[in-house]
Design a protein around this motif. Structure first.
Motif, PDB file in Angstrom:
ATOM      1  N   HIS A   1       0.656  -1.212  -0.050  1.00  0.00           N
ATOM      2  CA  HIS A   1      -0.054   0.066   0.192  1.00  0.00           C
ATOM      3  C   HIS A   1       0.674   1.347  -0.208  1.00  0.00           C
ATOM      4  N   LEU A   2       1.971   1.092   0.242  1.00  0.00           N
ATOM      5  CA  LEU A   2       3.143   2.420   0.220  1.00  0.00           C
ATOM      6  C   LEU A   2       3.056   2.826  -1.133  1.00  0.00           C
ATOM      7  N   VAL A   3       2.805   2.270  -2.260  1.00  0.00           N
ATOM      8  CA  VAL A   3       2.918   2.857  -3.464  1.00  0.00           C
ATOM      9  C   VAL A   3       2.115   3.958  -3.573  1.00  0.00           C
ATOM     10  N   HIS A   4       1.035   3.805  -3.017  1.00  0.00           N
ATOM     11  CA  HIS A   4       0.053   4.960  -3.190  1.00  0.00           C
ATOM     12  C   HIS A   4       0.264   6.325  -2.001  1.00  0.00           C
TER      13      HIS A   4
ATOM     14  N   ILE B   1      13.496  -3.322  -0.764  1.00  0.00           N
ATOM     15  CA  ILE B   1      13.704  -1.942  -0.564  1.00  0.00           C
ATOM     16  C   ILE B   1      13.164  -0.942  -1.456  1.00  0.00           C
ATOM     17  N   CYS B   2      12.307   0.056  -1.016  1.00  0.00           N
ATOM     18  CA  CYS B   2      11.802   0.819  -2.120  1.00  0.00           C
ATOM     19  C   CYS B   2      11.800   2.382  -1.427  1.00  0.00           C
TER      20      CYS B   2
ATOM     21  N   GLY C   1       5.639   7.314  -8.319  1.00  0.00           N
ATOM     22  CA  GLY C   1       5.511   5.962  -7.820  1.00  0.00           C
ATOM     23  C   GLY C   1       6.639   5.591  -7.062  1.00  0.00           C
ATOM     24  N   ARG C   2       7.116   4.517  -7.094  1.00  0.00           N
ATOM     25  CA  ARG C   2       8.341   3.986  -6.103  1.00  0.00           C
ATOM     26  C   ARG C   2       9.234   3.296  -6.972  1.00  0.00           C
TER      27      ARG C   2
END
Length: 170
Positions: A81-84, A110-111, A123-124
């Protein structure tokens, strides 16, 4: 004018070739995930790690989620959900995947957020490294330490028994 345009096109071609060489020949699986969760780019090394080709992941953005080990899916889904969230900083998580050949691989993921020149959220940026060998070595060390602890306790117990027998004999 034509000569200048040809020089610019040649410079662009050389620059693009350098970029492609850099990103396509990385050892780890590198990717760019857009804010909607789609994959803009994934390096060919994904096939070495997962058995799936870049086009498999690009055409099916949920492929990675499906090959995550069942015991690690909750951790992966929570992280995904971190992508958002463009305010989420660098994040690191380890999880297992089941590769196309049914082998289990540990992934160090890792992102970080990715922004364009205009500070627009893109984005990531993701790096996935296969850490299976390291995890196996850690497991072997843990098992060896457990065996040594059991052995040490057994030796200590035997020493106490011998000491008690000697004491009783004397």
């Amino acid at each position: 004018d034509i000569i200048e345009r040809k020089r610019a096109e040649n410079a662009l071609r050389i620059s693009e070739e350098k970029f492609r060489t850099l990103v396509d020949w990385t050892y780890d699986c590198e990717q760019w995930v857009n804010p909607q969760g789609g994959i803009e780019y994934i390096s060919p090394s994904c096939e070495r790690i997962t058995g799936y080709r870049p086009k498999d992941f690009i055409s099916d953005p949920d492929l990675l989620a499906r090959i995550v080990h069942p015991d690690d899916r909750q951790t992966y889904e929570k992280h995904k959900h971190l992508v958002h969230d463009e305010t989420a900083g660098i994040n690191n998580v380890e999880y297992r995947i089941i590769a196309r050949d049914e082998t289990e691989h540990w992934i160090d993921h890792i992102c970080r957020p990715l922004f364009g020149k205009d500070n627009r959220y893109l984005g990531r940026r993701v790096s996935n490294r296969d850490i299976t060998a390291r995890k196996q070595a850690e497991k072997e060390i843990r098992e060896r330490n457990e065996k040594e602890t059991i052995l040490t306790q057994a030796i200590h117990s035997m020493q106490l028994d011998v000491a008690r027998d000697l004491h009783d004999t004397v």
